[in-house]
Design a protein around this motif. Structure first.
Motif, mmCIF file in Angstrom:
data_model
loop_
_atom_site.group_PDB
_atom_site.id
_atom_site.type_symbol
_atom_site.label_atom_id
_atom_site.label_comp_id
_atom_site.label_asym_id
_atom_site.label_seq_id
_atom_site.Cartn_x
_atom_site.Cartn_y
_atom_site.Cartn_z
ATOM 1 N N TYR A 49 -65.738 -23.635 -3.893
ATOM 2 C CA TYR A 49 -64.292 -23.470 -4.048
ATOM 3 C C TYR A 49 -63.962 -21.995 -4.206
ATOM 4 O O TYR A 49 -64.816 -21.178 -4.538
ATOM 5 N N GLN A 50 -62.700 -21.683 -3.915
ATOM 6 C CA GLN A 50 -62.189 -20.323 -4.062
ATOM 7 C C GLN A 50 -60.852 -20.426 -4.783
ATOM 8 O O GLN A 50 -60.049 -21.280 -4.450
ATOM 9 N N GLU A 51 -60.618 -19.550 -5.744
ATOM 10 C CA GLU A 51 -59.358 -19.564 -6.489
ATOM 11 C C GLU A 51 -58.576 -18.285 -6.209
ATOM 12 O O GLU A 51 -59.163 -17.201 -6.126
ATOM 13 N N TYR A 52 -57.260 -18.447 -6.106
ATOM 14 C CA TYR A 52 -56.375 -17.324 -5.819
ATOM 15 C C TYR A 52 -55.155 -17.385 -6.723
ATOM 16 O O TYR A 52 -54.726 -18.464 -7.122
ATOM 17 N N GLU A 53 -54.584 -16.224 -7.022
ATOM 18 C CA GLU A 53 -53.451 -16.155 -7.940
ATOM 19 C C GLU A 53 -52.153 -16.671 -7.341
ATOM 20 O O GLU A 53 -51.224 -16.998 -8.074
ATOM 21 N N ASN A 54 -52.089 -16.760 -6.007
ATOM 22 C CA ASN A 54 -50.887 -17.269 -5.353
ATOM 23 C C ASN A 54 -51.209 -17.655 -3.911
ATOM 24 O O ASN A 54 -52.262 -17.271 -3.378
ATOM 25 N N PRO A 55 -50.336 -18.427 -3.265
ATOM 26 C CA PRO A 55 -50.590 -18.858 -1.889
ATOM 27 C C PRO A 55 -50.762 -17.702 -0.903
ATOM 28 O O PRO A 55 -51.581 -17.788 0.014
ATOM 29 N N LYS A 56 -50.015 -16.617 -1.086
ATOM 30 C CA LYS A 56 -50.144 -15.475 -0.178
ATOM 31 C C LYS A 56 -51.559 -14.905 -0.217
ATOM 32 O O LYS A 56 -52.136 -14.605 0.826
ATOM 33 N N ASP A 57 -52.119 -14.758 -1.426
ATOM 34 C CA ASP A 57 -53.491 -14.258 -1.549
ATOM 35 C C ASP A 57 -54.479 -15.201 -0.861
ATOM 36 O O ASP A 57 -55.420 -14.745 -0.210
ATOM 37 N N LEU A 58 -54.285 -16.499 -1.020
ATOM 38 C CA LEU A 58 -55.166 -17.457 -0.357
ATOM 39 C C LEU A 58 -55.112 -17.252 1.156
ATOM 40 O O LEU A 58 -56.144 -17.138 1.810
ATOM 41 N N ILE A 59 -53.912 -17.191 1.708
ATOM 42 C CA ILE A 59 -53.761 -17.027 3.162
ATOM 43 C C ILE A 59 -54.419 -15.735 3.644
ATOM 44 O O ILE A 59 -55.062 -15.713 4.688
ATOM 45 N N GLU A 60 -54.282 -14.668 2.878
ATOM 46 C CA GLU A 60 -54.824 -13.369 3.279
ATOM 47 C C GLU A 60 -56.331 -13.230 3.042
ATOM 48 O O GLU A 60 -57.017 -12.572 3.817
ATOM 49 N N LYS A 61 -56.851 -13.833 1.973
ATOM 50 C CA LYS A 61 -58.221 -13.544 1.543
ATOM 51 C C LYS A 61 -59.224 -14.683 1.683
ATOM 52 O O LYS A 61 -60.428 -14.441 1.688
ATOM 53 N N ALA A 62 -58.757 -15.919 1.766
ATOM 54 C CA ALA A 62 -59.681 -17.059 1.795
ATOM 55 C C ALA A 62 -60.537 -17.038 3.058
ATOM 56 O O ALA A 62 -60.106 -16.551 4.112
ATOM 57 N N THR A 63 -61.736 -17.595 2.929
ATOM 58 C CA THR A 63 -62.627 -17.737 4.082
ATOM 59 C C THR A 63 -63.162 -19.160 4.153
ATOM 60 O O THR A 63 -63.345 -19.825 3.128
ATOM 61 N N ILE A 64 -63.390 -19.598 5.375
ATOM 62 C CA ILE A 64 -64.040 -20.877 5.644
ATOM 63 C C ILE A 64 -65.080 -20.606 6.724
ATOM 64 O O ILE A 64 -64.759 -20.018 7.761
ATOM 65 N N ALA A 65 -66.292 -21.001 6.461
ATOM 66 C CA ALA A 65 -67.394 -20.779 7.395
ATOM 67 C C ALA A 65 -67.480 -19.305 7.808
ATOM 68 O O ALA A 65 -67.617 -18.971 8.986
ATOM 69 N N ASN A 66 -67.360 -18.424 6.824
ATOM 70 C CA ASN A 66 -67.436 -16.971 7.028
ATOM 71 C C ASN A 66 -66.355 -16.414 7.954
ATOM 72 O O ASN A 66 -66.543 -15.367 8.565
ATOM 73 N N GLN A 67 -65.246 -17.130 8.063
ATOM 74 C CA GLN A 67 -64.125 -16.669 8.867
ATOM 75 C C GLN A 67 -62.869 -16.648 8.003
ATOM 76 O O GLN A 67 -62.706 -17.486 7.129
ATOM 77 N N LYS A 68 -61.998 -15.692 8.263
ATOM 78 C CA LYS A 68 -60.745 -15.602 7.518
ATOM 79 C C LYS A 68 -59.890 -16.833 7.780
ATOM 80 O O LYS A 68 -59.725 -17.252 8.927
#
Length: 82
Positions: A49-68
């Motif tokens: 799992y990955q945690e982010y402070e807000n939805p914008k951060d998730l959209i900008e920083k999250a990765t799935i299978a080593n891809q943004k």
């Protein structure tokens, strides 16, 4: 309805849970109750799992299978909003 990143962000900002599939794997994005506006991206049946402070951060920083996340969003299938 076709989902885009802005619409996804809106759903997350008002507290919806989102479930989706990417390359046959299931994922969810859920609010984090202890963090105002916080969201968590997790893979079903996994401790990943990955945690982010807000939805914008998730959209900008999250990765799935080593891809943004924002770069693979158009490949996501079966989006469900709760």
């Amino acid at each position: 309805m076709k989902m885009d990143l802005e619409k996804l962000k809106e759903y997350l900002e008002i507290g919806h849970d989102i479930e989706f599939e990417f390359h046959g794997e299931k994922y969810s994005i859920t609010p984090i109750p202890s963090i105002p506006n916080g969201v968590s991206l997790s893979k079903f049946y996994s401790n990943e799992y990955q945690e982010y402070e807000n939805p914008k951060d998730l959209i900008e920083k999250a990765t799935i299978a080593n891809q943004k996340f924002k770069e693979i969003f158009n490949q996501i299938t079966s989006i469900y909003i709760f």
